[in-house]
Design a protein around this motif. Structure first.
Motif, PDB file in Angstrom:
ATOM      1  N   MET A   1      75.721 -10.162  30.448  1.00 42.94           N
ATOM      2  CA  MET A   1      76.328  -8.684  30.620  1.00 42.94           C
ATOM      3  C   MET A   1      76.321  -8.233  29.162  1.00 42.94           C
ATOM      4  SD  MET A   1      76.787  -8.525  33.809  1.00 42.94           S
ATOM      5  CE  MET A   1      76.727  -9.487  35.220  1.00 42.94           C
ATOM      6  N   ASN A   2      76.865  -6.783  29.281  1.00 44.46           N
ATOM      7  CA  ASN A   2      76.979  -6.115  27.973  1.00 44.46           C
ATOM      8  C   ASN A   2      78.351  -5.998  27.894  1.00 44.46           C
ATOM      9  OD1 ASN A   2      77.895  -3.668  29.155  1.00 44.46           O
ATOM     10  ND2 ASN A   2      75.759  -3.120  29.390  1.00 44.46           N
ATOM     11  N   GLY A   3      78.884  -5.283  26.587  1.00 43.05           N
ATOM     12  CA  GLY A   3      80.356  -5.457  26.159  1.00 43.05           C
ATOM     13  C   GLY A   3      81.019  -4.581  26.829  1.00 43.05           C
ATOM     14  N   LYS A   4      80.597  -3.571  27.693  1.00 43.97           N
ATOM     15  CA  LYS A   4      81.385  -2.446  28.324  1.00 43.97           C
ATOM     16  C   LYS A   4      81.870  -3.302  29.824  1.00 43.97           C
ATOM     17  CE  LYS A   4      79.204   1.514  26.805  1.00 43.97           C
ATOM     18  NZ  LYS A   4      78.262   2.575  27.284  1.00 43.97           N
ATOM     19  N   THR A   5      80.695  -4.177  30.303  1.00 41.67           N
ATOM     20  CA  THR A   5      81.017  -4.897  31.693  1.00 41.67           C
ATOM     21  C   THR A   5      81.952  -6.080  31.351  1.00 41.67           C
ATOM     22  OG1 THR A   5      78.693  -4.398  32.226  1.00 41.67           O
ATOM     23  CG2 THR A   5      79.842  -6.075  33.147  1.00 41.67           C
ATOM     24  N   HIS A   6      81.805  -6.704  30.202  1.00 35.12           N
ATOM     25  CA  HIS A   6      82.969  -7.514  29.819  1.00 35.12           C
ATOM     26  C   HIS A   6      84.300  -6.965  29.680  1.00 35.12           C
ATOM     27  CE1 HIS A   6      80.400 -11.143  29.914  1.00 35.12           C
ATOM     28  NE2 HIS A   6      79.622 -10.635  29.033  1.00 35.12           N
ATOM     29  N   LEU A   7      84.258  -5.952  28.871  1.00 37.81           N
ATOM     30  CA  LEU A   7      85.874  -5.401  28.723  1.00 37.81           C
ATOM     31  C   LEU A   7      86.327  -4.876  30.108  1.00 37.81           C
ATOM     32  CD1 LEU A   7      88.124  -4.244  27.021  1.00 37.81           C
ATOM     33  CD2 LEU A   7      86.632  -2.148  26.682  1.00 37.81           C
ATOM     34  N   SER A  48      76.428  -9.288  19.583  1.00 31.33           N
ATOM     35  CA  SER A  48      77.560  -8.945  20.477  1.00 31.33           C
ATOM     36  C   SER A  48      78.470  -7.806  19.865  1.00 31.33           C
ATOM     37  CB  SER A  48      78.051 -10.162  20.998  1.00 31.33           C
ATOM     38  OG  SER A  48      78.792 -10.736  20.185  1.00 31.33           O
ATOM     39  N   THR A  49      79.409  -7.550  20.689  1.00 31.04           N
ATOM     40  CA  THR A  49      80.540  -6.763  20.222  1.00 31.04           C
ATOM     41  C   THR A  49      81.216  -7.608  19.121  1.00 31.04           C
ATOM     42  OG1 THR A  49      80.544  -5.545  22.190  1.00 31.04           O
ATOM     43  CG2 THR A  49      82.447  -5.327  20.758  1.00 31.04           C
ATOM     44  N   ILE A  50      81.759  -8.552  19.632  1.00 31.10           N
ATOM     45  CA  ILE A  50      82.490  -9.296  18.543  1.00 31.10           C
ATOM     46  C   ILE A  50      81.737  -9.951  17.391  1.00 31.10           C
ATOM     47  CG2 ILE A  50      82.431 -11.620  19.763  1.00 31.10           C
ATOM     48  CD1 ILE A  50      85.734 -11.899  19.113  1.00 31.10           C
ATOM     49  N   GLY A  51      80.464 -10.017  17.739  1.00 26.66           N
ATOM     50  CA  GLY A  51      79.725 -10.979  16.670  1.00 26.66           C
ATOM     51  C   GLY A  51      79.483  -9.846  15.551  1.00 26.66           C
ATOM     52  N   ARG A  52      79.259  -8.660  16.020  1.00 26.04           N
ATOM     53  CA  ARG A  52      79.190  -7.618  14.745  1.00 26.04           C
ATOM     54  C   ARG A  52      80.454  -7.456  13.943  1.00 26.04           C
ATOM     55  NH1 ARG A  52      76.503  -4.786  19.208  1.00 26.04           N
ATOM     56  NH2 ARG A  52      78.397  -3.477  19.241  1.00 26.04           N
ATOM     57  N   ILE A 103      87.789 -16.374  31.019  1.00 22.27           N
ATOM     58  CA  ILE A 103      87.291 -16.811  32.320  1.00 22.27           C
ATOM     59  C   ILE A 103      86.418 -15.734  33.017  1.00 22.27           C
ATOM     60  CG2 ILE A 103      88.124 -17.318  34.655  1.00 22.27           C
ATOM     61  CD1 ILE A 103      90.450 -18.855  33.251  1.00 22.27           C
ATOM     62  N   SER A 104      87.039 -14.303  32.857  1.00 20.87           N
ATOM     63  CA  SER A 104      85.978 -13.367  33.679  1.00 20.87           C
ATOM     64  C   SER A 104      84.895 -13.273  32.707  1.00 20.87           C
ATOM     65  CB  SER A 104      86.882 -12.039  33.476  1.00 20.87           C
ATOM     66  OG  SER A 104      86.989 -11.458  32.043  1.00 20.87           O
ATOM     67  N   HIS A 105      84.651 -13.375  31.650  1.00 17.60           N
ATOM     68  CA  HIS A 105      83.515 -13.303  30.896  1.00 17.60           C
ATOM     69  C   HIS A 105      82.585 -14.521  31.305  1.00 17.60           C
ATOM     70  CE1 HIS A 105      81.273 -12.521  26.948  1.00 17.60           C
ATOM     71  NE2 HIS A 105      80.532 -13.806  27.340  1.00 17.60           N
ATOM     72  N   ILE A 106      82.932 -15.593  31.322  1.00 19.61           N
ATOM     73  CA  ILE A 106      82.220 -16.714  31.626  1.00 19.61           C
ATOM     74  C   ILE A 106      81.665 -16.561  33.216  1.00 19.61           C
ATOM     75  CG2 ILE A 106      82.181 -19.185  32.228  1.00 19.61           C
ATOM     76  CD1 ILE A 106      84.202 -19.240  29.797  1.00 19.61           C
ATOM     77  N   ILE A 107      82.643 -15.889  34.034  1.00 24.66           N
ATOM     78  CA  ILE A 107      82.004 -15.697  35.384  1.00 24.66           C
ATOM     79  C   ILE A 107      81.063 -14.882  35.514  1.00 24.66           C
ATOM     80  CG2 ILE A 107      82.889 -14.862  37.814  1.00 24.66           C
ATOM     81  CD1 ILE A 107      85.389 -16.540  37.180  1.00 24.66           C
ATOM     82  N   LEU A 108      81.247 -13.512  34.767  1.00 22.63           N
ATOM     83  CA  LEU A 108      80.378 -12.391  34.627  1.00 22.63           C
ATOM     84  C   LEU A 108      78.861 -13.064  34.013  1.00 22.63           C
ATOM     85  CD1 LEU A 108      82.208  -9.475  33.344  1.00 22.63           C
ATOM     86  CD2 LEU A 108      80.999  -9.838  35.787  1.00 22.63           C
ATOM     87  N   ASP A 109      78.891 -14.096  33.021  1.00 21.29           N
ATOM     88  CA  ASP A 109      77.600 -14.530  32.435  1.00 21.29           C
ATOM     89  C   ASP A 109      77.076 -15.328  33.405  1.00 21.29           C
ATOM     90  OD1 ASP A 109      77.545 -12.712  30.252  1.00 21.29           O
ATOM     91  OD2 ASP A 109      78.069 -14.265  28.797  1.00 21.29           O
ATOM     92  N   GLY A 136      70.197  -4.483  33.070  1.00 22.31           N
ATOM     93  CA  GLY A 136      69.290  -4.155  34.087  1.00 22.31           C
ATOM     94  C   GLY A 136      70.429  -3.074  34.933  1.00 22.31           C
ATOM     95  N   ARG A 137      69.698  -2.372  35.863  1.00 19.81           N
ATOM     96  CA  ARG A 137      70.057  -1.436  36.779  1.00 19.81           C
ATOM     97  C   ARG A 137      71.151  -2.048  37.475  1.00 19.81           C
ATOM     98  NH1 ARG A 137      66.053   0.358  41.267  1.00 19.81           N
ATOM     99  NH2 ARG A 137      64.912   0.458  39.413  1.00 19.81           N
ATOM    100  N   PHE A 138      71.224  -3.239  37.830  1.00 23.36           N
ATOM    101  CA  PHE A 138      72.462  -3.871  38.755  1.00 23.36           C
ATOM    102  C   PHE A 138      73.481  -4.219  37.931  1.00 23.36           C
ATOM    103  CE2 PHE A 138      68.619  -4.623  41.680  1.00 23.36           C
ATOM    104  CZ  PHE A 138      69.265  -4.054  42.664  1.00 23.36           C
ATOM    105  N   GLU A 139      73.378  -4.401  36.666  1.00 23.36           N
ATOM    106  CA  GLU A 139      74.622  -4.284  35.952  1.00 23.36           C
ATOM    107  C   GLU A 139      75.514  -3.178  36.035  1.00 23.36           C
ATOM    108  OE1 GLU A 139      76.404  -5.587  31.469  1.00 23.36           O
ATOM    109  OE2 GLU A 139      74.361  -5.672  31.837  1.00 23.36           O
ATOM    110  N   GLY A 140      74.826  -1.854  35.996  1.00 25.87           N
ATOM    111  CA  GLY A 140      75.665  -0.457  36.060  1.00 25.87           C
ATOM    112  C   GLY A 140      76.312  -0.703  37.444  1.00 25.87           C
ATOM    113  N   PHE A 141      75.915  -1.331  38.427  1.00 26.30           N
ATOM    114  CA  PHE A 141      76.569  -1.255  39.674  1.00 26.30           C
ATOM    115  C   PHE A 141      77.905  -2.362  39.690  1.00 26.30           C
ATOM    116  CE2 PHE A 141      72.309  -0.561  41.886  1.00 26.30           C
ATOM    117  CZ  PHE A 141      72.597   0.836  42.396  1.00 26.30           C
ATOM    118  N   VAL A 142      77.870  -3.300  39.120  1.00 24.89           N
ATOM    119  CA  VAL A 142      78.713  -4.252  38.448  1.00 24.89           C
ATOM    120  C   VAL A 142      79.918  -3.042  37.805  1.00 24.89           C
ATOM    121  CG1 VAL A 142      79.501  -6.170  37.330  1.00 24.89           C
ATOM    122  CG2 VAL A 142      77.589  -6.364  38.545  1.00 24.89           C
TER     123      VAL A 142
END
Length: 162
Positions: A1-7, A48-52, A103-109, A136-142
């Motif tokens: 997942m990307n940073g926006k989804t994780h946030l 990643s966001t934090i990696g940068r 935990i939310s990050h891990i579940i999303l991944d 992907g497109r479905f990440e937008g739905f998430v």
């Protein structure tokens, strides 16, 4: 997942915890912890966001353990819990928020094609039965689903306080 989804996932998870623990006193540090925790497991990914933000630390961790291994495991959750409670023994809101975001990050991944090594150092990859491709497109739905949850929760929260 990307940073926006994780946030959004970290904030939504904090909102869920607050909803299910009615009557508890959650400070803004709870949500700050949730936002930090939402990014922290990706410290192993240099892009990643934090990696940068922490490139040297990110490169070292990535070199030592790779992506979605140690930093996406139960072992890492326990380690972070002990480190943060040692540094800030009175920071219960921060600690719970941080762990909630992680935990939310891990579940999303776990909902991605690659999954995570939840039981690191054991090589077993854990993935949810329904998974999507990162970016992907479905990440937008998430993202839209998480945003709807945050708006509904925010409305309820504001409605209670008015």
């Amino acid at each position: 997942m990307n940073g926006k989804t994780h946030l959004m996932g970290g904030l939504a998870a904090c909102a869920a915890v607050e909803s299910f623990t009615a009557g508890s006193e959650w400070s803004p540090l709870f949500y700050v912890g949730g936002m930090i925790g939402a990014f922290l497991p990706d410290i192993c990914h240099v892009h990643s966001t934090i990696g940068r933000k922490l490139p040297i630390l990110s490169r070292v961790i990535s070199f030592l353990v790779g992506h979605r291994t140690f930093t996406h495991s139960l072992l890492f959750l326990v380690l972070i819990y002990f480190i943060v409670t040692f540094i800030a023994p009175e920071g219960t809101n921060l600690v719970i928020g941080l762990l909630t975001g992680m935990i939310s990050h891990i579940i999303l991944d776990m909902a991605t094609v690659r999954g995570v090594k939840l039981f690191f150092p054991f090589p077993l990859r854990v993935r949810l039965p329904i998974y999507i491709r990162t970016g992907g497109r479905f990440e937008g739905f998430v993202q839209v689903g998480l945003l709807i949850w945050l708006v509904v929760w925010g409305y309820q929260f504001i409605h209670v306080w008015l």
